[in-house]
Design an enzyme around this catalytic site. Structure first.
Site, mmCIF file in Angstrom:
data_model
loop_
_atom_site.group_PDB
_atom_site.id
_atom_site.type_symbol
_atom_site.label_atom_id
_atom_site.label_comp_id
_atom_site.label_asym_id
_atom_site.label_seq_id
_atom_site.Cartn_x
_atom_site.Cartn_y
_atom_site.Cartn_z
ATOM 1 N N HIS B 122 0.868 -1.174 0.000
ATOM 2 C CA HIS B 122 0.000 0.000 0.000
ATOM 3 C C HIS B 122 0.913 1.234 0.000
ATOM 4 O O HIS B 122 2.021 1.192 0.535
ATOM 5 C CB HIS B 122 -0.844 -0.045 1.279
ATOM 6 C CG HIS B 122 -1.918 0.989 1.376
ATOM 7 N ND1 HIS B 122 -1.664 2.290 1.733
ATOM 8 C CD2 HIS B 122 -3.251 0.897 1.194
ATOM 9 C CE1 HIS B 122 -2.808 2.954 1.759
ATOM 10 N NE2 HIS B 122 -3.785 2.136 1.435
ATOM 11 N N ASP B 202 3.274 -4.606 7.947
ATOM 12 C CA ASP B 202 2.061 -3.797 7.832
ATOM 13 C C ASP B 202 0.886 -4.753 8.035
ATOM 14 O O ASP B 202 0.552 -5.538 7.150
ATOM 15 C CB ASP B 202 2.026 -3.138 6.448
ATOM 16 C CG ASP B 202 0.673 -2.503 6.140
ATOM 17 O OD1 ASP B 202 -0.248 -2.560 6.992
ATOM 18 O OD2 ASP B 202 0.522 -1.970 5.024
ATOM 19 N N GLN B 205 -4.413 -4.970 7.216
ATOM 20 C CA GLN B 205 -5.485 -5.827 6.698
ATOM 21 C C GLN B 205 -5.579 -7.168 7.422
ATOM 22 O O GLN B 205 -6.515 -7.922 7.200
ATOM 23 C CB GLN B 205 -5.277 -6.093 5.194
ATOM 24 C CG GLN B 205 -5.389 -4.856 4.320
ATOM 25 C CD GLN B 205 -6.814 -4.333 4.220
ATOM 26 O OE1 GLN B 205 -7.781 -5.050 4.473
ATOM 27 N NE2 GLN B 205 -6.953 -3.067 3.858
ATOM 28 N N LYS B 228 -9.955 -0.593 11.060
ATOM 29 C CA LYS B 228 -10.207 -1.744 10.185
ATOM 30 C C LYS B 228 -10.498 -3.005 11.004
ATOM 31 O O LYS B 228 -10.728 -4.071 10.443
ATOM 32 C CB LYS B 228 -9.005 -1.994 9.270
ATOM 33 C CG LYS B 228 -8.782 -0.887 8.226
ATOM 34 C CD LYS B 228 -7.797 -1.354 7.188
ATOM 35 C CE LYS B 228 -7.046 -0.251 6.500
ATOM 36 N NZ LYS B 228 -7.832 0.534 5.549
ATOM 37 N N CYS B 368 -4.614 2.494 -3.648
ATOM 38 C CA CYS B 368 -3.308 2.903 -3.126
ATOM 39 C C CYS B 368 -2.238 1.860 -3.437
ATOM 40 O O CYS B 368 -1.383 1.547 -2.600
ATOM 41 C CB CYS B 368 -3.371 3.193 -1.615
ATOM 42 S SG CYS B 368 -4.389 4.609 -1.235
#
Lengths: 146, 412
Positions: B122, B202, B205, B228, B368
């Protein structure tokens, strides 16, 4: 579906499927790019200004049906016109897509009246126009409709 | 097995019609909806406990401090951090990555060093490293994304060639926000460690979608957002190993992060306070901890299985939509409940506008992921992403809507 068929009028679907004046224009003396960063819509406008009239114009790019059809229709509308006339046309077009009000002299651009109920799509409809106006100003910087 | 239909009832936002149709929310990859308990927690904090944290002697300040530090401890447990001092509250994943890219890189990244990324990052796990590398005179390398549309994955064979001793940090996404791929994070960390590289995951998600155990993963840093994972917006977390955090210079400076201030110089507190200048986002941190309780009440293994099942069902249901390009990992590979696709006859924004008329929330665009999308020859895709409140019926409604879209545009 009534809102959708208002948005995607036959004129728009037709220009999306069979874009007019698409591709680079080898004789162009003005070029500008439009860019819609959130959705990735892109539109380049090439035109040849002869005296104070647009003698030839084309566009190239990729994006949603609204942005591509609008750019295609725009090329058919501005050919042969002066920058002042084109700016007046754009004003008219902008009024149609933001208010849904039809102009007195109904032309194909009235097909975009349905856009006004989809505010997120106004920037799609105006992308090609902004690129054309920038090309006329001789401003080659990328315009962003954000 | 959790009762997913019952779980859906915990989310007030989902009880509404959009354009005259019951809402189908398939945009959790962008942000999740919030269960009632999280909304109640936000209200409760502001109604009962609101005060500034730390240095307070009065009752409300002590309650707020306890709740805030309790949220930190809860977060440490949620990701199995060894110490709650390894939990830094931030605004979200983006700020967490920027914190490391700014602070750690300024002290450690030198000319000639390499930061390794993957092509599926991203922008928030890409642009900060571009900036940090430019400041240090370092360079970036990328692990390629390879394979056909529905068999995409990282080129793990290229990793040995890319992971040289110049690599000082390897930052990669746990779960792709565009491809629905779950990367073998523990293996990537282990291979990076062999050449002495640190790792940053990261987890935007993956957090809240599957069990995340920083010690089992073996990462040095891990970044995620609250919104999220059923929590509020504006709160996120940077996990960092204590020794690393304590050796890093401040990111922002001001109140709350100093041990002493003189007119001409100051000293810093250790982590995590060193990285939390100013009044922190107390209400959202406290409510994020409530979201963690809620998720663990369902069970993260169960959520992972639910996501995988819905992801596979989407791949299957979309397969025979005319003119569709579906992106994703090979069948049987670890996957999330997120699928992105492109239709030959309709652009992503036209798809999203149509689906919205059917009450279905999708996302269209480059997500993104511009460099990777360019590599795949796509300007944009439509994306459907599932979470605990989604069911097969939601996907059936989306596929039916897509078929109408294809018919509309191909018939023109």
């Amino acid at each position: 579906m009534s809102d959708l068929t208002d948005l995607y009028q036959q004129v728009i679907l037709d220009h999306n499927k069979r874009p007019r004046n698409r591709g680079k224009l080898p004789t162009a003396n003005r070029v500008a790019h439009g860019d819609n960063p959130t959705c990735g819509d892109q539109c380049s406008v090439y035109l040849r200004l002869d005296g104070d009239r647009v003698a030839e114009i084309s566009f190239d790019g990729s994006g949603c049906a609204i942005s591509q059809a609008s750019a295609s229709l725009m090329t058919t509308q501005v050919k042969g016109k002066t920058p002042a006339e084109i700016e007046a046309l754009f004003k008219n077009f902008h009024h149609i897509v933001t208010t849904g009000e039809m102009p007195e002299d109904i032309s194909d651009i009235a097909a975009f009246a349905g856009v006004h109920t989809f505010p997120a799509r106004i920037k799609c409809a105006t992308l090609g126009w902004h690129a054309a106006l920038n090309a006329l100003k001789g401003d080659p910087t990328t315009v962003k409709t954000e | 097995m959790p009762d997913w239909n019952q779980i859906r009832l915990d989310f007030p936002t989902l009880r509404q019609e959009v354009n005259g149709k019951p809402l189908v929310y398939l945009d959790s990859g962008a942000t999740s909806q919030k269960p009632q308990v999280v909304l109640d927690s936000l209200a409760r904090f502001y109604l009962k406990d609101n005060a500034n944290v730390h240095r307070g002697i009065h009752a409300l300040s002590m309650r707020a401090t306890d709740a805030f530090e309790g949220a930190r401890a809860r977060t440490a447990r949620f990701i199995n951090a060894a110490d709650s001092a390894e939990i830094v509250f931030t605004r979200g994943t983006t700020e967490s990555v920027n914190l490391v890219a700014s602070s750690w890189c300024s002290a450690n990244l030198r000319k000639g060093d390499v930061v390794l990324l993957t092509e599926m990052e991203h922008h928030s796990n890409l642009v900060p490293w571009q900036q940090a590398a430019a400041r240090a005179g370092a360079t970036l390398r990328y692990v390629p994304v390879v394979g056909a549309d529905a068999e995409l994955g990282l080129d793990l064979e290229a990793l040995d060639r890319l992971l040289t001793p110049e690599v000082k940090l390897f930052a990669f996404t746990h779960s792709s926000n565009t491809l629905g791929i779950i990367n073998p994070a523990a293996e990537l960390c282990a291979r990076a460690r062999k050449v002495g590289s640190l790792t940053l995951i990261d987890a935007a998600q993956s957090i809240g979608h599957l069990p995340v155990d920083v010690q089992a993963l073996g990462c040095d840093f891990l970044a995620f957002s609250g919104h999220k994972m059923l929590g509020p917006t504006g709160i996120g977390v940077l996990y960092g190993r204590k020794a690393l955090l304590d050796a890093m210079p401040p990111y922002q400076t001001g109140g709350g992060m100093i041990s002493s201030v003189d007119f001409f110089e100051s000293r810093w507190k250790p982590s995590p306070e060193r990285f939390e200048a100013g009044t922190p986002n107390v209400a959202d941190a406290v409510s994020l901890a409530v979201a963690m309780d809620y998720l663990d009440g369902i069970g993260r293994e169960a959520i992972e299985a639910h996501d995988r099942e819905l992801g596979a069902y989407m791949m299957e249901s979309l397969a025979d939509v005319s003119g569709i390009r579906i992106l994703g990992p090979r069948a049987g590979m670890p996957r999330s409940g997120l699928v992105s696709f492109a239709l030959a006859d309709a652009h992503a924004h036209d798809v999203v506008t149509f689906a919205d008329q059917d009450g279905i929330a999708l996302r269209g665009g480059h997500h993104c992921n511009q460099p990777m999308m360019r590599k795949l020859g796509l300007a944009s895709t439509s994306r459907a992403s599932c979470y605990v409140y989604n069911t097969r019926e939601d996907i059936d409604r989306m596929v039916a809507s897509l078929r109408r879209i294809v018919k509309f545009f191909s018939g023109a």
